[in-house]
Design an enzyme around this catalytic site. Structure first.
Site, PDB file in Angstrom:
ATOM      1  N   HIS A   1      -0.725  32.578 -13.417  1.00 58.40           N
ATOM      2  CA  HIS A   1      -0.533  33.800 -12.624  1.00 58.40           C
ATOM      3  C   HIS A   1       0.313  33.543 -11.377  1.00 58.40           C
ATOM      4  O   HIS A   1       1.121  34.383 -10.991  1.00 58.40           O
ATOM      5  CB  HIS A   1      -1.893  34.382 -12.225  1.00 58.40           C
ATOM      6  CG  HIS A   1      -2.802  33.373 -11.597  1.00 58.40           C
ATOM      7  ND1 HIS A   1      -3.429  32.380 -12.346  1.00 58.40           N
ATOM      8  CD2 HIS A   1      -3.160  33.162 -10.311  1.00 58.40           C
ATOM      9  CE1 HIS A   1      -4.140  31.625 -11.533  1.00 58.40           C
ATOM     10  NE2 HIS A   1      -3.991  32.079 -10.296  1.00 58.40           N
TER      11      HIS A   1
ATOM     12  N   HIS B   1      17.816   2.497 -18.070  1.00 59.39           N
ATOM     13  CA  HIS B   1      16.730   3.471 -17.952  1.00 59.39           C
ATOM     14  C   HIS B   1      15.982   3.659 -19.279  1.00 59.39           C
ATOM     15  O   HIS B   1      14.803   3.996 -19.281  1.00 59.39           O
ATOM     16  CB  HIS B   1      17.274   4.809 -17.478  1.00 59.39           C
ATOM     17  CG  HIS B   1      17.988   4.720 -16.169  1.00 59.39           C
ATOM     18  ND1 HIS B   1      17.341   4.367 -15.003  1.00 59.39           N
ATOM     19  CD2 HIS B   1      19.296   4.896 -15.843  1.00 59.39           C
ATOM     20  CE1 HIS B   1      18.219   4.340 -14.012  1.00 59.39           C
ATOM     21  NE2 HIS B   1      19.418   4.649 -14.494  1.00 59.39           N
TER      22      HIS B   1
ATOM     23  N   GLY C   1       1.532  27.372  -9.002  1.00 54.71           N
ATOM     24  CA  GLY C   1       1.671  27.517  -7.556  1.00 54.71           C
ATOM     25  C   GLY C   1       2.437  26.371  -6.934  1.00 54.71           C
ATOM     26  O   GLY C   1       3.319  26.564  -6.101  1.00 54.71           O
ATOM     27  N   THR C   2       2.100  25.162  -7.330  1.00 55.92           N
ATOM     28  CA  THR C   2       2.731  23.965  -6.764  1.00 55.92           C
ATOM     29  C   THR C   2       3.605  23.204  -7.755  1.00 55.92           C
ATOM     30  O   THR C   2       4.369  22.327  -7.344  1.00 55.92           O
ATOM     31  CB  THR C   2       1.647  22.977  -6.297  1.00 55.92           C
ATOM     32  OG1 THR C   2       0.860  22.610  -7.446  1.00 55.92           O
ATOM     33  CG2 THR C   2       0.748  23.592  -5.235  1.00 55.92           C
ATOM     34  N   GLY C   3       3.434  23.452  -9.032  1.00 48.95           N
ATOM     35  CA  GLY C   3       4.069  22.641 -10.076  1.00 48.95           C
ATOM     36  C   GLY C   3       3.256  21.409 -10.417  1.00 48.95           C
ATOM     37  O   GLY C   3       3.462  20.777 -11.459  1.00 48.95           O
ATOM     38  N   ILE C   4       2.319  21.054  -9.551  1.00 47.81           N
ATOM     39  CA  ILE C   4       1.598  19.782  -9.705  1.00 47.81           C
ATOM     40  C   ILE C   4       0.590  19.843 -10.847  1.00 47.81           C
ATOM     41  O   ILE C   4       0.533  18.950 -11.704  1.00 47.81           O
ATOM     42  CB  ILE C   4       0.906  19.396  -8.387  1.00 47.81           C
ATOM     43  CG1 ILE C   4       1.942  19.165  -7.288  1.00 47.81           C
ATOM     44  CG2 ILE C   4       0.052  18.142  -8.580  1.00 47.81           C
ATOM     45  CD1 ILE C   4       1.344  19.017  -5.895  1.00 47.81           C
ATOM     46  N   GLY C   5      -0.221  20.891 -10.861  1.00 47.88           N
ATOM     47  CA  GLY C   5      -1.218  20.999 -11.929  1.00 47.88           C
ATOM     48  C   GLY C   5      -0.565  21.059 -13.298  1.00 47.88           C
ATOM     49  O   GLY C   5      -1.026  20.399 -14.253  1.00 47.88           O
ATOM     50  N   MET C   6       0.506  21.818 -13.374  1.00 53.97           N
ATOM     51  CA  MET C   6       1.228  21.909 -14.648  1.00 53.97           C
ATOM     52  C   MET C   6       1.750  20.546 -15.086  1.00 53.97           C
ATOM     53  O   MET C   6       1.657  20.179 -16.265  1.00 53.97           O
ATOM     54  CB  MET C   6       2.401  22.887 -14.532  1.00 53.97           C
ATOM     55  CG  MET C   6       2.021  24.338 -14.585  1.00 53.97           C
ATOM     56  SD  MET C   6       1.378  24.798 -16.230  1.00 53.97           S
ATOM     57  CE  MET C   6       1.540  26.596 -16.122  1.00 53.97           C
TER      58      MET C   6
HETATM   59  C1  RB5 Z   1      -3.647  28.578  -8.943  1.00 53.06           C
HETATM   60  O1  RB5 Z   1      -4.299  29.154  -7.857  1.00 53.06           O
HETATM   61  C2  RB5 Z   1      -3.088  27.209  -8.572  1.00 53.06           C
HETATM   62  O2  RB5 Z   1      -4.123  26.299  -8.378  1.00 53.06           O
HETATM   63  C3  RB5 Z   1      -2.137  26.743  -9.617  1.00 53.06           C
HETATM   64  O3  RB5 Z   1      -1.103  27.674  -9.749  1.00 53.06           O
HETATM   65  C4  RB5 Z   1      -1.419  25.427  -9.372  1.00 53.06           C
HETATM   66  O4  RB5 Z   1      -0.804  25.414  -8.124  1.00 53.06           O
HETATM   67  C5  RB5 Z   1      -2.161  24.200  -9.646  1.00 53.06           C
HETATM   68  O5  RB5 Z   1      -1.626  23.102  -9.548  1.00 53.06           O
END
Ligand code: RB5
Length: 156
Positions: free
Chosen positions: A24, A148, A81-86
């Protein structure tokens, strides 16, 4: 020149199939990136999310990873939101090399040196123009191979 060939910053970008997903938090930026890739001649497979409701980002990282594994996509793009979780979720898949990028230099070097196949972007951290720059460079830059290649092979 075929419609899907573009000269950007000195590189020739051949069109391909791109799978994209977001949660989202990344929904709005995902729409911008889908339009950008379509305008550049890529075949884009939007794997969701498609509504503003809260969802869990690993589910969309899994979808993009599956599209790559099945050969339905050449590269992937993931937005949260951050790209990190993905990136964390996507990198649980052995065939995925996902990189969070906040600038075009990172996007270029993660292609050239790491042969990254998934670009992760943080919609709450970067603006649309920076995100589009990252995307264009990520899609246009070839892997350098050479020294590489042996390093990337060690991921396995
Ligand atoms: C959602 O609130 C947020 O946690 C998600 O988008 C992401 O930033 C996680 O890494």
């Amino acid at each position: 020149m075929p419609r899907n060939n573009h000269k950007i910053m000195g590189w020739t970008m051949a069109g391909g199939r791109i799978a994209i997903g977001s949660d989202h938090a990344g929904l709005g930026l995902k729409a911008v990136l889908v339009t950008e890739m379509s305008n550049l001649g890529y075949k884009v497979d939007d794997l969701g999310t498609s509504g503003a409701g809260s969802v869990d980002y690993p589910d969309y990282a899994d979808r993009v990873a599956e599209a790559l594994a099945a050969g339905w996509a050449d590269r992937g793009v993931l937005v949260c939101g951050t790209g990190i979780g993905m990136s964390m979720a996507a990198n649980r898949h052995r065939h995925v090399r996902a990189a969070v990028c906040h600038d075009a230099v990172s996007a270029r070097l993660t292609r050239a040196h790491n042969d990254a196949n998934v670009l992760c972007l943080g919609a709450r951290l970067i603006g649309e123009e920076v995100a589009k720059d990252c995307l264009r460079v990520f899609l246009a830059t070839p892997f350098e191979g050479g020294r590489h290649a042996a390093r990337v092979a060690k991921f396995a």
